[in-house]
Design a protein around this motif. Structure first.
Motif, PDB file in Angstrom:
ATOM      1  N   HIS A 133      -1.526  -0.105  -0.244  1.00 22.14           N
ATOM      2  CA  HIS A 133      -2.412   0.959  -0.733  1.00 22.14           C
ATOM      3  C   HIS A 133      -2.546   2.137   0.232  1.00 22.14           C
ATOM      4  O   HIS A 133      -2.658   3.283  -0.204  1.00 22.14           O
ATOM      5  CB  HIS A 133      -3.789   0.379  -1.044  1.00 22.14           C
ATOM      6  CG  HIS A 133      -3.799  -0.631  -2.137  1.00 22.14           C
ATOM      7  ND1 HIS A 133      -3.523  -0.307  -3.443  1.00 22.14           N
ATOM      8  CD2 HIS A 133      -4.023  -1.976  -2.116  1.00 22.14           C
ATOM      9  CE1 HIS A 133      -3.592  -1.401  -4.194  1.00 22.14           C
ATOM     10  NE2 HIS A 133      -3.886  -2.423  -3.410  1.00 22.14           N
TER      11      HIS A 133
ATOM     12  N   ALA B 110      -6.957  -0.061  -4.876  1.00 24.47           N
ATOM     13  CA  ALA B 110      -7.216  -0.836  -3.662  1.00 24.47           C
ATOM     14  C   ALA B 110      -8.501  -1.646  -3.770  1.00 24.47           C
ATOM     15  O   ALA B 110      -8.540  -2.826  -3.398  1.00 24.47           O
ATOM     16  CB  ALA B 110      -7.283   0.099  -2.455  1.00 24.47           C
TER      17      ALA B 110
ATOM     18  N   ASP C 211      -8.217  -4.828  -5.693  1.00 19.15           N
ATOM     19  CA  ASP C 211      -7.144  -5.745  -5.285  1.00 19.15           C
ATOM     20  C   ASP C 211      -7.745  -7.097  -4.889  1.00 19.15           C
ATOM     21  O   ASP C 211      -8.596  -7.153  -3.982  1.00 19.15           O
ATOM     22  CB  ASP C 211      -6.377  -5.145  -4.106  1.00 19.15           C
ATOM     23  CG  ASP C 211      -5.070  -5.871  -3.840  1.00 19.15           C
ATOM     24  OD1 ASP C 211      -5.097  -7.110  -3.730  1.00 19.15           O
ATOM     25  OD2 ASP C 211      -4.027  -5.204  -3.742  1.00 19.15           O
TER      26      ASP C 211
END
Length: 562
Positions: free
Chosen positions: A49, A287, A290
């Motif tokens: 990311h 991100a 995640d």
């Protein structure tokens, strides 16, 4: 009759050549397998990311883990000190501006930053309430009220824009632990704290803080509030900086010789500029959603919610020692002795003695940090091995960085001579040669015995030439392997390090650890099993990874060499 050329510098057959010039020295491969499962997942996600090298992401997550661990565990002390040793770490990452280091740090420190923000907001509110109640009082009544209702201590534990003096003052006034954490490391290493008039005192104070957690300051009688001593405090340093902003400090003989820089774990990866591509599909991967980062943040919150071992009266930190078992101690002893064997006059770390001397201690501190994050009750051999891998990574990076800065005319001449020896016009005649032949028929620049012997000594030291007697020389056949690896690296293939690993003889750092590779569930409390499907490494252009089959093949080749 010429005397043998520096016969004490003999290159063992089988060692791969080391680069001679800075622009040919490749960064040390970051040891992914050294990280516990959840930390490794976080590094993978940050690499993906934030588009940074694994080394930058790894330094960030270890920095965050250290911030949490330093008030909860102590490292084992090999001399038997009952209270153990600090697990606080000093870390330095060199990376260019605008290439993602701030984003990497933000993801790694997310829960720590949020907790700090909340704590400081509550502190401001509590202080405001007391000040409001005291607002209607005057004189002695106000003094008595404030004595009975003192303002709560500042909960600040992170310093990003500071100098050493105010930091010392906060510790003397009662602060227990903190991190000096900034992605503008030039402010610290190139700032006021390390200027000529304060550098000696600052270096002495920081090295003492690293070793024992003691902070001391003596002021004039008119400024007694600024004087005092604080014991058993904890300070970690996590700096990220552009190399150019700290170059002067990193070449300062005082900082090197005094041992200050030797206390830092270093990462100095190459820039990824020109390789960080995105796609429309990649924009869909968020991100903050995640699962790998969510698992990492969840564990950080668990640790933050666990008790800190801080004396409320004195502010001293006295956590329990995270002891290694017998096998872990043997792993550490082997690592320590391996490094020590290379500190001699002709060893790999002969010019890096202060750094090598600290490496074993760094391994113990890292083991405590990793063990705390995993939630183990005792450090096993696998955890200690992984910690030593990380310590060795830093040492190799320091060696590469300092060697790159030490290149002089002899290094350049040595590189040019190797190109001449292996050029198509001379290759057939100079695979093997006598020292006198080089003096007679070699390039004019190296025919002088004085220059010739110095250049040959450089090439022996860096394993480009082999010699058993200092008279007869042979081009190292592994030079072809190393050159092939570098050529592949430049073309974007991810086999360079694999070739070097097979070529080099480095039993400890290159050993395959099946337990680590399988990423075991070291602690029953950690949610490892439910996220194992996320184990695959990100296949990004800037960080291509070996497929499992390639790793297995490399492991088999290594075991055959052993």
């Amino acid at each position: 009759m010429n005397a043998p050329l520096m016969t004490e510098i003999q290159t063992p057959t089988g060692l791969a050549p080391k680069p001679l010039l800075p622009d040919t020295a490749l960064p040390t491969s970051y040891p992914w397998d050294a990280l516990p499962y959840v930390l490794r997942g976080a590094v993978e996600a940050i690499v993906e990311h934030a588009m940074v090298p694994a080394a930058i992401a790894g330094q960030c997550v270890i920095g965050g883990a250290t911030h949490l661990a330093q008030t909860r565990v102590n490292a084992w002390h090999p001399k038997g000190k009952p209270e153990g040793a600090l697990c606080s770490l000093f870390m330095l990452s060199l990376f260019d501006s605008g290439e993602g280091k701030s984003s990497a740090r933000e993801l790694a420190f997310k829960t720590i930053d949020e907790a700090e923000k909340d704590a400081r907001a509550r502190h401001r509110q509590a202080c405001a309430e007391i000040e409001t109640m005291a607002a209607g009082l005057k004189g002695k009544a106000r003094e008595e009220f404030l004595a009975a209702h003192p303002l709560p201590p500042d909960p600040k534990t992170q310093y990003s824009d500071a100098t050493f003096e105010p930091l010392v003052g906060d510790f003397i006034r009662g602060k227990a632990a903190a991190s000096w954490d900034t992605d503008e490391g030039g402010q610290m290493l190139g700032g006021h704290s390390l200027k000529a008039d304060t550098v000696a005192a600052t270096l002495g104070g920081l090295t003492t803080a690293f070793s024992s957690g003691k902070f001391e300051r003596t002021r004039s009688r008119g400024n007694l509030e600024g004087s005092g001593v604080a014991y058993n405090r904890r300070l970690s340093i996590h700096l990220m900086a552009q190399a150019v902003t700290v170059a002067e400090a990193l070449s300062n003989p005082l900082l090197v010789g005094q041992g200050f820089l030797a206390r830092f774990l270093l990462a100095a990866p190459d820039s990824l500029a020109g390789t960080c591509f995105i796609s429309v599909e990649s924009l869909q991967r968020k991100a903050y959603a995640d699962p790998r980062l969510q698992a990492y943040w969840s564990r950080c919150k668990e640790i933050a919610a666990s008790p800190e071992h801080i004396d409320p009266e004195t502010g001293e930190v006295a956590p329990p020692v995270l002891e290694p078992d017998a096998e872990a101690k043997q792993v550490w002893v082997d690592f320590r002795n391996e490094i020590e064997s290379e500190r001699g006059p002709l060893g790999m770390f002969a010019g890096l003695k202060p750094f090598a001397a600290r490496s074993a201690e760094q391994g113990l501190r890292l083991a405590a940090v990793l063990g705390c994050y995993e939630g183990v009750k005792q450090i096993d051999a696998d955890c200690m091995r992984r910690a030593c891998m990380l310590a060795r990574y830093s040492l190799d990076e320091w060696l590469r960085y300092i060697d790159a800065g030490a290149n002089g005319p002899e290094m350049k001449l040595a590189a040019e001579l190797m190109s001449w020896l292996r050029g198509h016009k001379h290759k057939a005649d100079w695979q093997e040669f006598h020292v006198n032949d080089l003096g007679k028929s070699g390039p004019p620049a190296v025919r002088s015995a004085k220059v010739r012997d110095k250049v040959l000594a450089v090439l022996l030291k860096h394993h480009h030439l082999l010699s058993s007697d200092g008279k007869q020389f042979k081009i190292n056949p592994l030079a072809e392997v190393a050159d092939s690896a570098e050529a592949q690296q430049l073309r974007g293939f991810a086999i360079a390090e694999d070739l070097r690993n097979v070529a080099e003889v480095a039993p400890f750092t290159r050993a395959v650890h099946p337990a680590s590779a399988a990423l075991p569930q070291t602690s029953a409390e950690l949610p490892h099993a439910e996220a194992k499907h996320l184990l695959g490494l990100p296949q990004n252009p800037q960080n291509p990874q070996f497929p499992a089959s390639a790793n297995a093949k490399s492991a088999q080749m290594w075991e055959m060499k052993l």
